[in-house]
Design a protein around this motif. Structure first.
Motif, short mmCIF file in Angstrom:
data_model
loop_
_atom_site.label_atom_id
_atom_site.label_comp_id
_atom_site.label_asym_id
_atom_site.label_seq_id
_atom_site.Cartn_x
_atom_site.Cartn_y
_atom_site.Cartn_z
N GLY A 144 0.80 -1.20 0.00
CA GLY A 144 0.00 0.00 0.00
C GLY A 144 0.84 1.27 0.00
O GLY A 144 1.93 1.32 0.57
N ASP A 145 0.32 2.31 -0.66
CA ASP A 145 0.97 3.61 -0.66
C ASP A 145 0.81 4.24 0.72
O ASP A 145 -0.29 4.33 1.25
CB ASP A 145 0.31 4.49 -1.73
CG ASP A 145 0.83 5.90 -1.69
OD1 ASP A 145 1.99 6.13 -2.04
OD2 ASP A 145 0.06 6.79 -1.27
N PHE A 146 1.93 4.69 1.31
CA PHE A 146 1.89 5.19 2.69
C PHE A 146 0.97 6.40 2.81
O PHE A 146 0.20 6.50 3.76
CB PHE A 146 3.30 5.56 3.16
CG PHE A 146 3.32 6.21 4.52
CD1 PHE A 146 3.18 5.44 5.67
CD2 PHE A 146 3.43 7.59 4.64
CE1 PHE A 146 3.17 6.04 6.92
CE2 PHE A 146 3.43 8.19 5.90
CZ PHE A 146 3.30 7.42 7.03
N GLU A 147 1.04 7.31 1.85
CA GLU A 147 0.21 8.52 1.92
C GLU A 147 -1.27 8.17 1.89
O GLU A 147 -2.08 8.70 2.64
CB GLU A 147 0.55 9.47 0.78
CG GLU A 147 -0.25 10.78 0.82
CD GLU A 147 0.08 11.70 -0.33
OE1 GLU A 147 -0.59 12.72 -0.48
OE2 GLU A 147 1.03 11.39 -1.09
N THR A 148 -1.62 7.23 1.00
CA THR A 148 -3.02 6.80 0.92
C THR A 148 -3.44 6.11 2.21
O THR A 148 -4.55 6.34 2.72
CB THR A 148 -3.22 5.85 -0.27
OG1 THR A 148 -2.83 6.51 -1.48
CG2 THR A 148 -4.68 5.42 -0.38
N GLN A 149 -2.58 5.25 2.75
CA GLN A 149 -2.88 4.59 4.02
C GLN A 149 -3.13 5.61 5.11
O GLN A 149 -4.07 5.47 5.91
CB GLN A 149 -1.73 3.65 4.41
CG GLN A 149 -1.61 2.42 3.54
CD GLN A 149 -0.39 1.58 3.91
OE1 GLN A 149 0.63 2.11 4.34
NE2 GLN A 149 -0.50 0.27 3.73
#
Length: 226
Positions: free
Chosen positions: A114-119
């Motif tokens: 998963g993309d950290f910013e999206t998470q």
């Protein structure tokens, strides 16, 4: 969308503070489009995605054991819906007006893929939802019928309204039955509150689905007390 703001605690400003910019990944690979009346998921379905609303309106609802329906929330642009209860969705999710959403796969958000910013954004959205749900429960328990309807219109106006001269107009895509089931009222009561607000010159209805706020200060006053 929940009816969560408290004008007693936060001074009113014509700045639409519910339109807080939220970064939406317009280049996300899994953009889906749904027509009105389409279904995204049912209560009890295995939860595989959460959905970030780009346009349109979604409705989250549950049908109680006695057959009565409770609308839990509406998903407006910028909202994220579909947070599961364990492995399963705990509400139905239907499209009120044609919608475009970004589907985020839960398995990727829960893993290193998963993309950290999206998470991070989705985690913040989940925390906001918990807080908003608590405020909404208090509103259902403590506010009068007029306060509920006026609060609902205030939030929609601030989040989706278009200022025009001294007025603000906005679309009301959900039907009166949806509003009643969301606010814990009967359809007749909702219609009566709309009529009172019209007679008092607080709002006008260009069509049953288009509201013009003629006097925002009066609408806010109505959201606070009878």
């Amino acid at each position: 969308m929940y009816v969560t703001f408290s004008m007693e605690q936060q001074p009113f400003s014509y700045t639409p503070f519910f339109k807080v910019p939220r970064k939406i990944l317009t280049n996300a690979p899994n953009i889906r489009r749904f027509p009105s009346s389409a279904n995204l998921f049912r209560e009890g379905d295995k939860a595989e995605h959460v959905y970030e609303v780009k346009s349109g309106v979604l409705r989250l609802a549950r049908v109680l054991a006695n057959g009565r329906r409770q609308v839990i929330a509406f998903g407006l642009p910028g909202d994220i819906v579909g947070f599961p209860n364990g492995d399963f969705y705990h509400t139905d999710c239907d499209v009120v007006s044609s919608a475009e959403v970004i589907a985020h796969r839960l398995s990727e958000l829960e893993s290193a893929k998963g993309d950290f910013e999206t998470q991070h954004r989705l985690m913040q959205a989940a925390l906001r939802e918990i807080s908003s749900m608590q405020d909404h429960v208090m509103m259902l328990a403590c506010k009068s019928a007029m306060e509920k309807v006026a609060s609902f219109l205030c939030v929609l106006s601030l989040r989706t309204g278009t200022p025009s001269s001294n007025y603000t107009d906005f679309s009301l895509p959900m039907c009166r039955a949806d509003i009643a089931d969301f606010l814990g009222l009967t359809i007749e009561t909702v219609c009566r509150m709309f009529s009172l607000l019209r007679k008092e010159g607080t709002i006008a209805l260009n069509t049953p689905q288009t509201v013009v706020v003629l006097d925002m200060e009066a609408l806010i006053d109505a959201s606070q007390s009878d």
